[in-house]
Design a protein around this motif. Structure first.
Motif, PDB file in Angstrom:
ATOM      1  N   ARG A 122       0.625  -1.257   0.155  1.00  0.00           N
ATOM      2  CA  ARG A 122       0.289  -0.076  -0.034  1.00  0.00           C
ATOM      3  C   ARG A 122       0.804   1.566  -0.318  1.00  0.00           C
ATOM      4  O   ARG A 122       2.425   0.924   0.497  1.00  0.00           O
ATOM      5  N   ILE A 123       0.672   2.241  -0.621  1.00  0.00           N
ATOM      6  CA  ILE A 123       0.942   3.090  -1.051  1.00  0.00           C
ATOM      7  C   ILE A 123       0.496   4.480  -0.825  1.00  0.00           C
ATOM      8  O   ILE A 123      -0.808   4.595  -1.852  1.00  0.00           O
ATOM      9  N   ALA A 124       1.044   5.873   0.318  1.00  0.00           N
ATOM     10  CA  ALA A 124      -0.017   6.763   0.920  1.00  0.00           C
ATOM     11  C   ALA A 124       0.671   8.125   0.189  1.00  0.00           C
ATOM     12  O   ALA A 124       1.890   8.158   0.519  1.00  0.00           O
ATOM     13  N   ILE A 125       0.110   8.746  -0.860  1.00  0.00           N
ATOM     14  CA  ILE A 125       0.995   9.520  -1.521  1.00  0.00           C
ATOM     15  C   ILE A 125       0.128  11.091  -1.053  1.00  0.00           C
ATOM     16  O   ILE A 125      -1.291  10.789  -1.617  1.00  0.00           O
ATOM     17  N   ASN A 126       0.435  12.087  -0.154  1.00  0.00           N
ATOM     18  CA  ASN A 126       0.533  13.137  -0.594  1.00  0.00           C
ATOM     19  C   ASN A 126       0.923  14.387  -1.481  1.00  0.00           C
ATOM     20  O   ASN A 126       2.850  14.527  -1.087  1.00  0.00           O
ATOM     21  N   ASP A 127       0.846  15.496  -1.840  1.00  0.00           N
ATOM     22  CA  ASP A 127       1.392  15.634  -3.061  1.00  0.00           C
ATOM     23  C   ASP A 127       0.245  17.375  -3.172  1.00  0.00           C
ATOM     24  O   ASP A 127      -0.714  17.976  -2.509  1.00  0.00           O
ATOM     25  N   MET A 128       1.230  18.500  -2.816  1.00  0.00           N
ATOM     26  CA  MET A 128       1.409  19.848  -2.927  1.00  0.00           C
ATOM     27  C   MET A 128       1.477  19.919  -4.708  1.00  0.00           C
ATOM     28  O   MET A 128       1.777  21.044  -4.429  1.00  0.00           O
ATOM     29  N   GLY A 129       1.401  19.198  -6.243  1.00  0.00           N
ATOM     30  CA  GLY A 129       1.610  20.067  -6.984  1.00  0.00           C
ATOM     31  C   GLY A 129       2.651  19.759  -7.781  1.00  0.00           C
ATOM     32  O   GLY A 129       3.537  20.309  -8.706  1.00  0.00           O
ATOM     33  N   ALA A 130       3.504  18.173  -7.155  1.00  0.00           N
ATOM     34  CA  ALA A 130       4.571  18.180  -7.508  1.00  0.00           C
ATOM     35  C   ALA A 130       4.693  17.663  -9.485  1.00  0.00           C
ATOM     36  O   ALA A 130       3.558  17.050  -9.772  1.00  0.00           O
TER      37      ALA A 130
END
Length: 104
Positions: free
Chosen positions: A75-83
């Motif tokens: 399981r992978i969780a990604i938190n992104d701010m516009g990468a």
């Protein structure tokens, strides 16, 4: 914010290491949490992103990532701010390399 979910079946590479966090959420960047979990051979990726409307781009980046690594029970969780897609791929590769110590 937009939340996206991707699931890839029939991976062949299992990881056996404690969960790892790679990257920092900040202006134009993201963090990746990767952990082994029993998913019947699948790899699930959840994305929370500030860049709304880019699901097709995320799908392409996640499919490319899965094709390289073929992860199973992960399981992978990604938190992104516009990468950018290149940064997303880099962070994902760094996360897996931290867990496996290797290359695809």
């Amino acid at each position: 914010m937009e939340t996206l979910h991707f699931r890839f079946e029939d991976g062949t590479r299992r990881i056996a290491a404690p969960p790892q966090l790679v990257g920092v959420v900040g202006s134009g960047n993201l963090e990746v949490l990767i952990e082994p979990v029993p998913l019947g051979g699948a790899c699930e990726i959840d994305v929370k992103t500030a860049a709304v409307g880019f699901e097709a781009t995320w799908q392409a980046v996640m499919a490319d990532f899965h094709a390289r690594w073929q992860l199973a029970d992960t399981r992978i969780a990604i938190n992104d701010m516009g990468a950018t897609p290149a940064v997303v791929s880099l962070r994902l590769d760094q996360a897996v390399e931290t867990m496996t110590g290797g290359t695809p």
